[in-house]
Design an enzyme around this catalytic site. Structure first.
Site, PDB file in Angstrom:
ATOM      1  N   GLU A  98       1.371 -11.104  -7.161  1.00  0.00           N
ATOM      2  CA  GLU A  98       1.150 -10.031  -6.175  1.00  0.00           C
ATOM      3  C   GLU A  98       2.770  -9.598  -5.842  1.00  0.00           C
ATOM      4  O   GLU A  98       3.588 -10.198  -6.084  1.00  0.00           O
ATOM      5  CB  GLU A  98       0.584 -10.528  -5.037  1.00  0.00           C
ATOM      6  N   ASP A 102       1.838  -9.566   3.167  1.00  0.00           N
ATOM      7  CA  ASP A 102       1.949  -9.071   4.467  1.00  0.00           C
ATOM      8  C   ASP A 102       0.945  -9.582   5.553  1.00  0.00           C
ATOM      9  O   ASP A 102       1.293 -10.799   5.947  1.00  0.00           O
ATOM     10  CB  ASP A 102       1.961  -7.500   4.268  1.00  0.00           C
ATOM     11  N   LYS A 130       6.467 -11.457   3.733  1.00  0.00           N
ATOM     12  CA  LYS A 130       6.676 -11.041   5.130  1.00  0.00           C
ATOM     13  C   LYS A 130       5.910 -11.783   5.909  1.00  0.00           C
ATOM     14  O   LYS A 130       4.937 -11.278   6.595  1.00  0.00           O
ATOM     15  CB  LYS A 130       6.495  -9.730   5.042  1.00  0.00           C
ATOM     16  N   PHE A 151       9.577  -1.903   6.341  1.00  0.00           N
ATOM     17  CA  PHE A 151       8.814  -1.398   5.242  1.00  0.00           C
ATOM     18  C   PHE A 151       9.541  -1.256   3.976  1.00  0.00           C
ATOM     19  O   PHE A 151      10.712  -0.829   3.978  1.00  0.00           O
ATOM     20  CB  PHE A 151       8.535   0.149   5.640  1.00  0.00           C
ATOM     21  N   ASP A 158       5.602   0.483  -3.030  1.00  0.00           N
ATOM     22  CA  ASP A 158       5.640   2.194  -2.957  1.00  0.00           C
ATOM     23  C   ASP A 158       5.439   2.416  -1.137  1.00  0.00           C
ATOM     24  O   ASP A 158       4.980   1.508  -0.356  1.00  0.00           O
ATOM     25  CB  ASP A 158       4.468   2.772  -3.377  1.00  0.00           C
ATOM     26  N   ARG A 164       8.299   3.535  -6.388  1.00  0.00           N
ATOM     27  CA  ARG A 164       8.030   2.240  -7.045  1.00  0.00           C
ATOM     28  C   ARG A 164       8.930   2.065  -8.242  1.00  0.00           C
ATOM     29  O   ARG A 164       9.195   0.694  -8.568  1.00  0.00           O
ATOM     30  CB  ARG A 164       6.697   2.213  -7.865  1.00  0.00           C
TER      31      ARG A 164
HETATM   32  P1  IMP Z   1      -1.739  -7.245   2.760  1.00  0.00           P
HETATM   33  O1  IMP Z   1      -3.276  -7.352   2.575  1.00  0.00           O
HETATM   34  O2  IMP Z   1      -1.651  -6.868   4.210  1.00  0.00           O
HETATM   35  O3  IMP Z   1      -1.251  -8.771   2.772  1.00  0.00           O
HETATM   36  O4  IMP Z   1      -1.205  -6.498   2.073  1.00  0.00           O
HETATM   37  C1  IMP Z   1      -0.723  -6.408   1.014  1.00  0.00           C
HETATM   38  C2  IMP Z   1      -0.424  -4.931   0.254  1.00  0.00           C
HETATM   39  O5  IMP Z   1      -0.001  -4.231   1.284  1.00  0.00           O
HETATM   40  C3  IMP Z   1       0.602  -5.379  -0.704  1.00  0.00           C
HETATM   41  O6  IMP Z   1      -0.003  -5.741  -2.032  1.00  0.00           O
HETATM   42  C4  IMP Z   1       1.325  -4.047  -1.010  1.00  0.00           C
HETATM   43  O7  IMP Z   1       0.705  -2.992  -1.800  1.00  0.00           O
HETATM   44  C5  IMP Z   1       1.302  -3.508   0.489  1.00  0.00           C
HETATM   45  N1  IMP Z   1       2.238  -3.772   1.279  1.00  0.00           N
HETATM   46  C6  IMP Z   1       2.342  -4.547   2.334  1.00  0.00           C
HETATM   47  N2  IMP Z   1       3.554  -4.538   3.050  1.00  0.00           N
HETATM   48  C7  IMP Z   1       4.390  -3.356   2.198  1.00  0.00           C
HETATM   49  C8  IMP Z   1       5.437  -3.220   2.241  1.00  0.00           C
HETATM   50  O8  IMP Z   1       6.603  -3.505   3.205  1.00  0.00           O
HETATM   51  N3  IMP Z   1       5.813  -1.903   1.386  1.00  0.00           N
HETATM   52  C9  IMP Z   1       5.072  -1.326   0.578  1.00  0.00           C
HETATM   53  N4  IMP Z   1       3.873  -2.106   0.276  1.00  0.00           N
HETATM   54  C10 IMP Z   1       3.353  -3.037   1.233  1.00  0.00           C
HETATM   55 MG    MG Z   2      -0.466  -4.446  -3.365  1.00  0.00          MG
END
Ligand code: IMP
Ligand code: MG
Length: 179
Positions: A98, A102, A130, A151, A158, A164
């Site tokens: 991955e 986040d 994060k 971010f 992206d 990217r």
């Molecule tokens: P989660 O489901 O919130 O953990 O998010 C995961 C997905 O969100 C990652 O695979 C990223 O594609 C996108 N994402 C989360 N944080 C960021 C960021 O700071 N920059 C860009 N994409 C992010």
């Molecule tokens: Mg992703």
């Protein structure tokens, strides 16, 4: 493109060095295990291919496409499967690749999805983490770098489909996503 970046968190050299370390750890761990490497599109594309060149054991590579972000910098918490695996993972070790963890919703969804299919084991390798943003209980087994609650773009990550291809990990200027 580079003008939209507030600051560089990890240079290309720093990322390369960290990938070498992660790959050495994985190469020890997965010797003779024959895992399916699952790349989470599209963010993990660069990370996966850069890692693959360094992984010295037999593996299959596969990918899934999921979406959780809807053209904004905020997660919706909802995960949709857009493209499923093409490999049967029954009795196979699965290693998810991955870009960033986040809120954790995406990985929680994928772990549950794969667990239903009788995989032998499941581990997560994420370029970035994060931790301040976590909403559900999920942790990576291998992490490249922890990043602050900002971010992030570059090295596969992206904003609205852009950045990217930046060869480093950086923080996007607020003015770019708040306008
Ligand atoms: P989660 O489901 O919130 O953990 O998010 C995961 C997905 O969100 C990652 O695979 C990223 O594609 C996108 N994402 C989360 N944080 C960021 C960021 O700071 N920059 C860009 N994409 C992010
Ligand atoms: Mg992703």
């Amino acid at each position: 493109m580079n003008n939209d970046v507030e600051k560089v968190l990890y240079t290309q050299d720093q990322v390369n060095q960290r990938l070498d370390e992660l790959a050495n750890t994985l190469t020890e761990k997965y010797q003779g295990e024959f895992p399916v490497l699952v790349s989470v599109m599209t963010g993990a594309m660069i990370f996966t291919s850069e890692m693959m060149k360094r992984l010295n054991f037999k593996l299959n590579v596969d990918y899934v496409d999921v979406s959780s972000y809807e053209e904004s910098s905020e997660s919706t918490g909802k995960v949709k499967l857009i493209q499923d695996l093409s490999h049967d993972i029954k009795d196979r070790p699965v290693l998810i690749m991955e870009d960033i963890i986040d809120t954790g919703h995406t990985l929680k969804y994928l772990v549950a999805l794969f667990a239903n299919r009788g995989e032998k084991s499941i581990e997560i390798c994420s370029l970035l983490d994060k931790p301040d943003r976590r909403e559900v209980d999920v942790e990576a087994d291998y992490v490249g770098f922890k990043v602050p609650n900002e971010f992030i773009v570059g090295y596969g990550l992206d904003f609205d489909g852009l950045y990217r291809n930046l060869p480093y990990v950086g923080v996007l200027k607020r003015s770019v996503y708040e306008k």
